[in-house]
Design a protein around this motif. Structure first.
Motif, PDB file in Angstrom:
ATOM      1  N   SER A   1       0.865  -1.181   0.000  1.00  0.00           N
ATOM      2  CA  SER A   1       0.000   0.000   0.000  1.00  0.00           C
ATOM      3  C   SER A   1       0.901   1.230   0.000  1.00  0.00           C
ATOM      4  O   SER A   1       1.598   1.500   0.990  1.00  0.00           O
ATOM      5  N   ASN A   2       0.947   1.920  -1.131  1.00  0.00           N
ATOM      6  CA  ASN A   2       1.867   3.056  -1.285  1.00  0.00           C
ATOM      7  C   ASN A   2       3.304   2.645  -0.987  1.00  0.00           C
ATOM      8  O   ASN A   2       4.069   3.376  -0.332  1.00  0.00           O
TER       9      ASN A   2
ATOM     10  N   ARG B   1       9.467   1.334   3.494  1.00  0.00           N
ATOM     11  CA  ARG B   1       9.192   1.937   2.188  1.00  0.00           C
ATOM     12  C   ARG B   1      10.468   2.370   1.501  1.00  0.00           C
ATOM     13  O   ARG B   1      10.567   2.381   0.276  1.00  0.00           O
TER      14      ARG B   1
ATOM     15  N   GLY C   1      -6.357   0.312  -3.917  1.00  0.00           N
ATOM     16  CA  GLY C   1      -5.120   0.886  -3.398  1.00  0.00           C
ATOM     17  C   GLY C   1      -4.088  -0.157  -3.019  1.00  0.00           C
ATOM     18  O   GLY C   1      -3.339   0.033  -2.054  1.00  0.00           O
TER      19      GLY C   1
END
Length: 558
Positions: free
Chosen positions: A306-307, A328, A550
């Motif tokens: 997710s992102n 991330r 998403g």
């Protein structure tokens, strides 16, 4: 209970041109007629004073029906010597229903029959699909017999038939063999004549798995075991299999697995609900029926990005793992999750696909493998994470997710090709791998050969499936004998989803726009698709239903 398929075999074939072609140009041969009840065949023997082309055409239609009459009519078109040496069961050559066989005469005077190829079944029942540009070609030489009638003197072994007739006369059959660790069954797909399918399947189990599976599947029968009677008798719904050899001397566990192997294979066939095994005429004792899975299910939650942050999809929505924001920075992609309801760790590529990471659900991470352009990993039931560099150099790697130990798995056939995708089958004995050769994608499946400790050592010589796909982006096992692939067929401009069975041709499925990834769902035949827009769809009631938004790289085990 499945009912046996009954077909009326009657054939009506009209020859478009009945005279010998002196110019050598091909002549069209009309395909067998179809009715609402299926293919209808009634082959006729050679007519008096028939010319050579009529003899060849008559032989082609009679031989295609020969599995229903033991090739009695087909042999009437041959000389005595050719009839004695012709072996029609060595292979079945299959062509698409949309194509007509073309008959032409060669410079030597022989007759050639050509048609676009669909596939081929060898004497063991193994199906090999043809590439889109392949053709079938058979040549026949004729002589006059003492009565002045033309007969075929030189004939290729095997028979040729259209796809619809093949599907009518033959049955797709899965033979089940235990894995080397005896923890699951591997399905080995074969095609057998419907009127001989029970006996053929029993003989296939006795003969053992296909060569490409020999190192990953087991045959527990003693060496030299054979069917005492080549015909397996089915009384009512009970199939009685009599075997030779010292089977009664085997351990109880081994006998039980053998029983389970025959039961799972034969009861999937029409008309068989029970199996009795005898050794040299004496019923083989089996105290209990052993259950081995063929496609182990998973209860794991869907893992996704997710992102760019790893998360699990649970009942209350998307839940990021601890330390997700720091992760991330690793530029994660291509996730892989192990089997189990609540996995404590998973694998992912990072650093622009230069590193394979182990990531725990509490947010800790460590590098397992580094390389140049790593391919998305796949985790097997034993906890081995399979990964490859884009240029494999004749080997792939299997990394123990727990210890981090790396096994170099030999695969000489990968020398000089690029690897695009890979996926381990759920029973852990087969590896599907997409390679690129001369600009064309090929989907190969190989057996995984392990040592006594279960560590992967090598990959067997592979078989190729999905021959009509030219560009493949992603693959997933959705059943014991079926994969799906995101890719393009011949002349396709956009990606679509294709069903890719072992032992059959590919077929396009109802698809979506902008597919970028596919993973198997929790149950057999279940599929999750990811799109470039970050939407995840599942196949439900004949159509696609959006289940997540998403999300990138939706992942389940396999």
């Amino acid at each position: 209970m499945k009912k046996a398929l009954t077909v009326l075999l009657v054939l009506s074939l009209v020859v478009a041109c009945t005279r010998i072609p002196t110019s050598g140009m091909p002549q069209a041969v009309e395909r067998p007629a179809q009715t609402s009840n299926g293919i209808v065949l009634d082959p006729q023997g050679p007519a008096d004073d028939a010319d050579p082309q009529d003899i060849v055409v008559g032989f082609m239609r009679a031989s295609s029906a020969g599995f229903s009459d033991d090739f009695v009519v087909a042999r009437q078109f041959l000389t005595s010597k050719a009839s004695a040496t012709w072996n029609p069961t060595t292979q079945v050559r299959i062509y698409p229903d949309s194509q007509n066989q073309q008959v032409s005469q060669t410079r030597s005077g022989a007759y050639r029959v050509t048609v676009q190829a669909g596939g081929n079944v060898d004497s063991t029942g193994r199906y090999t699909a043809a590439t889109a540009d392949s053709t079938l070609s058979s040549e026949f030489s004729l002589v006059r017999n003492k009565a002045g009638q033309w007969r075929i003197a030189v004939v290729p072994d095997g028979v040729t038939m259209p796809e619809s007739l093949f599907q009518t006369l033959f049955s797709r059959t899965a033979l089940y063999f235990p894995t080397q660790d005896l923890s699951a069954f591997i399905a080995d797909t074969r095609w057998y004549p419907r009127n001989q399918v029970v006996s053929s399947a029993a003989r296939g189990l006795v003969d053992g798995p296909a060569r490409w599976l020999a190192g990953s599947a087991s045959s527990l029968l003693p060496s030299g075991t054979r069917l005492a009677n080549p015909v397996v008798i089915v009384n009512g719904t009970l199939a009685r299999v009599d075997l030779t050899g010292d089977i009664a001397e085997l351990s109880e566990q081994t006998r039980n697995i053998i029983y389970a192997q025959f039961i799972k294979t034969l009861t999937s066939l029409p008309g068989v609900a029970e199996v009795e095994i005898s050794a040299n005429g004496v019923p083989l004792p089996s105290q209990n029926e052993t259950e081995l899975p063929t496609y182990p299910y998973t209860s794991s939650s869907v893992l996704m990005l997710s992102n760019g942050e790893p998360a699990f999809v649970k009942d209350d929505g998307i839940t990021l793992i601890n330390n997700a924001q720091e992760l991330r920075a690793l530029d994660l992609s291509h996730l892989a999750v192990p089997y189990g309801e609540n996995p404590s760790q998973f694998a992912a590529l990072g650093d622009d696909r230069q590193t394979l990471y182990r990531i725990t659900t509490d947010g800790r991470y460590s590098a397992l493998v580094t390389g140049d352009g790593l391919i998305g990993p796949s985790i097997d039931r034993q906890g081995q994470t399979w990964v490859s560099e884009n240029v494999a150099n004749a080997q792939v790697q299997a990394v123990d997710l727990g210890s981090g130990n790396v096994a170099l798995v030999d695969a000489p056939w990968l020398e000089g090709v690029k690897v695009r995708s890979l996926a381990v089958s759920r029973e852990g004995a087969r590896l599907a791998i997409v390679i690129e050769k001369d600009g064309i994608s090929q989907l190969l499946v190989a057996g995984i050969v392990r040592n006594s400790s279960g560590q992967p050592m090598s990959l067997s010589e592979p078989i190729r499936i999905g021959q009509r796909l030219t560009d493949i982006e992603d693959i997933a096992w959705i059943a014991d004998t079926r994969l799906v692939a995101v890719g393009k067929g011949q002349n396709s401009l956009t990606n679509a989803l294709y069903m890719v069975p072992l032992g059959e041709n590919v077929s396009v499925m109802a698809s979506l726009d902008d597919i970028v990834s596919v993973t198997a769902g929790r149950a057999e035949e279940s599929i999750l698709l990811g799109t470039s827009d970050g939407d995840v769809f599942t196949y439900d009631a004949g159509g696609w239903r959006k289940v997540i938004e998403g999300a990138m790289q939706p992942t389940l085990p396999g």
